[in-house]
Design an enzyme around this catalytic site. Structure first.
Site, mmCIF file in Angstrom:
data_model
loop_
_atom_site.group_PDB
_atom_site.id
_atom_site.type_symbol
_atom_site.label_atom_id
_atom_site.label_comp_id
_atom_site.label_asym_id
_atom_site.label_seq_id
_atom_site.Cartn_x
_atom_site.Cartn_y
_atom_site.Cartn_z
ATOM 1 N N ASP A 101 -2.853 -3.513 -19.380
ATOM 2 C CA ASP A 101 -1.811 -2.505 -19.618
ATOM 3 C C ASP A 101 -1.869 -1.854 -20.997
ATOM 4 O OD1 ASP A 101 -0.768 -3.002 -17.071
ATOM 5 O OD2 ASP A 101 0.527 -4.595 -17.809
ATOM 6 N N HIS A 106 1.615 1.431 -13.477
ATOM 7 C CA HIS A 106 2.422 0.293 -13.914
ATOM 8 C C HIS A 106 3.896 0.640 -13.698
ATOM 9 C CE1 HIS A 106 3.301 -3.366 -16.090
ATOM 10 N NE2 HIS A 106 4.255 -2.691 -16.717
ATOM 11 N N GLY A 122 0.781 -1.244 0.000
ATOM 12 C CA GLY A 122 0.000 0.000 0.000
ATOM 13 C C GLY A 122 0.805 1.282 0.000
ATOM 14 N N SER A 123 2.063 1.228 -0.487
ATOM 15 C CA SER A 123 2.846 2.472 -0.476
ATOM 16 C C SER A 123 2.258 3.507 -1.442
ATOM 17 C CB SER A 123 4.319 2.204 -0.791
ATOM 18 O OG SER A 123 4.482 1.777 -2.120
ATOM 19 N N ASN A 124 1.653 3.057 -2.534
ATOM 20 C CA ASN A 124 1.003 4.018 -3.445
ATOM 21 C C ASN A 124 -0.257 4.601 -2.810
ATOM 22 O OD1 ASN A 124 2.319 4.385 -6.204
ATOM 23 N ND2 ASN A 124 2.488 2.171 -5.897
ATOM 24 N N LEU A 150 -3.621 -6.915 -8.272
ATOM 25 C CA LEU A 150 -3.067 -7.977 -9.110
ATOM 26 C C LEU A 150 -4.097 -8.731 -9.951
ATOM 27 C CD1 LEU A 150 -0.410 -9.456 -6.668
ATOM 28 C CD2 LEU A 150 -0.078 -7.809 -8.516
ATOM 29 N N LYS A 151 -5.368 -8.602 -9.630
ATOM 30 C CA LYS A 151 -6.379 -9.375 -10.379
ATOM 31 C C LYS A 151 -6.911 -8.582 -11.563
ATOM 32 C CE LYS A 151 -6.735 -13.312 -8.432
ATOM 33 N NZ LYS A 151 -6.952 -13.535 -7.024
HETATM 34 C C1 GRF Z 1 3.839 -1.088 -7.375
HETATM 35 O O1 GRF Z 1 5.098 -1.307 -7.871
HETATM 36 C C2 GRF Z 1 2.863 -0.961 -8.514
HETATM 37 O O2 GRF Z 1 3.342 -0.285 -9.603
HETATM 38 C C3 GRF Z 1 2.658 -2.399 -8.845
HETATM 39 O O3 GRF Z 1 2.569 -3.022 -7.583
HETATM 40 C C4 GRF Z 1 3.321 -2.289 -6.654
HETATM 41 C C5 GRF Z 1 2.432 -1.922 -5.513
HETATM 42 O O4 GRF Z 1 3.118 -1.387 -4.476
HETATM 43 N N1 GRF Z 1 1.592 -2.589 -9.753
HETATM 44 P P1 GRF Z 1 2.362 -0.782 -3.228
HETATM 45 O O5 GRF Z 1 1.390 -1.853 -2.709
HETATM 46 O O6 GRF Z 1 1.625 0.445 -3.667
HETATM 47 O O7 GRF Z 1 3.418 -0.488 -2.227
#
Ligand code: GRF
Length: 205
Positions: free
Chosen positions: A149, A108, A12-14, A89-90
């Site tokens: 993508d 991505h 969940g860093s994003n 991922l799904k």
């Molecule tokens: C990121 O690298 C994103 O681009 C990819 O999965 C990763 C998710 O990272 N699709 P986080 O869970 O947001 O830390």
């Protein structure tokens, strides 16, 4: 105001970068719900610490678990007008893709259209980039359609990887860029500064 549903599968860093962005704190967009294919993940802990409701997508009927079929009505009930795939991922069901056409984006971890498609996620991407001997990598924010993508590209930023010694170093460099461009792209959408013309995306200053 954009009401966001963030789809996640991992740490969940994003999600954190979105929540920490000044635009989020200024109320330009709001994370209404976090949805995962997992029962537990780091992103859920982040959501809970901010009081954001979470749902797991599953075939099991339990509290806080929803099926794919229930997704459209939940998103509509919460008045979601932008879905953000942040490490989800799904595959998103076609029905959601068509309901949220040009209202669903993905981050991505490479420069699309290279190093994308089925199976190209997480470290698989960075390993492929490393093995390709490419000198640059980066991140891409794009609209989501029915094909992995392949939606129109909204924002990209590249990073020099000339001196990296392994895929993990690429991942670390790219992640920093993801955290920059994902909130920036959401802000552009929130400010209605994303225009589509002849299948290309134009960002207004
Ligand atoms: C990121 O690298 C994103 O681009 C990819 O999965 C990763 C998710 O990272 N699709 P986080 O869970 O947001 O830390």
């Amino acid at each position: 105001m954009l009401n966001l549903a963030i789809f996640v599968s991992g740490r969940g860093s994003n999600l954190k970068a979105i929540l920490d962005s000044s635009a989020c704190n200024e109320g330009k967009y709001c994370v209404k719900v976090v949805i995962s294919d997992k029962e537990r993940c780091g992103a859920f802990d982040i959501a809970h610490s901010c009081g954001i409701p979470t749902y797991s997508i599953s075939k099991i009927t339990r509290q806080d678990f929803i099926s794919h079929e229930e997704l459209p009505s939940i998103l509509q009930k919460l008045n979601i007008n932008l879905i953000v795939l942040a490490g989800y991922l799904k595959k998103i069901p076609d029905e959601i893709c068509s309901l949220y056409q040009n209202k669903m984006i993905n981050i991505h971890p490479a420069l699309l259209p290279s190093f994308g498609g089925k199976g190209m996620y997480g470290m698989n991407v960075h390993k492929a980039v490393f093995e390709s001997s490419a000198k640059v990598s980066g991140a891409t924010v794009h609209f989501v359609n029915e094909i992995y993508d392949s939606g129109a590209i909204i924002m990209q930023k590249c990073v020099d990887i000339t001196d990296v010694e392994n895929p993990e170093e690429i991942a670390a460099k790219v992640l920093k860029i993801e955290h920059e461009i994902l909130p920036s792209a959401i802000l552009k959408l929130a400010e209605n500064k994303v225009k589509i013309k002849n299948k290309r995306i134009y960002l207004i200053d």
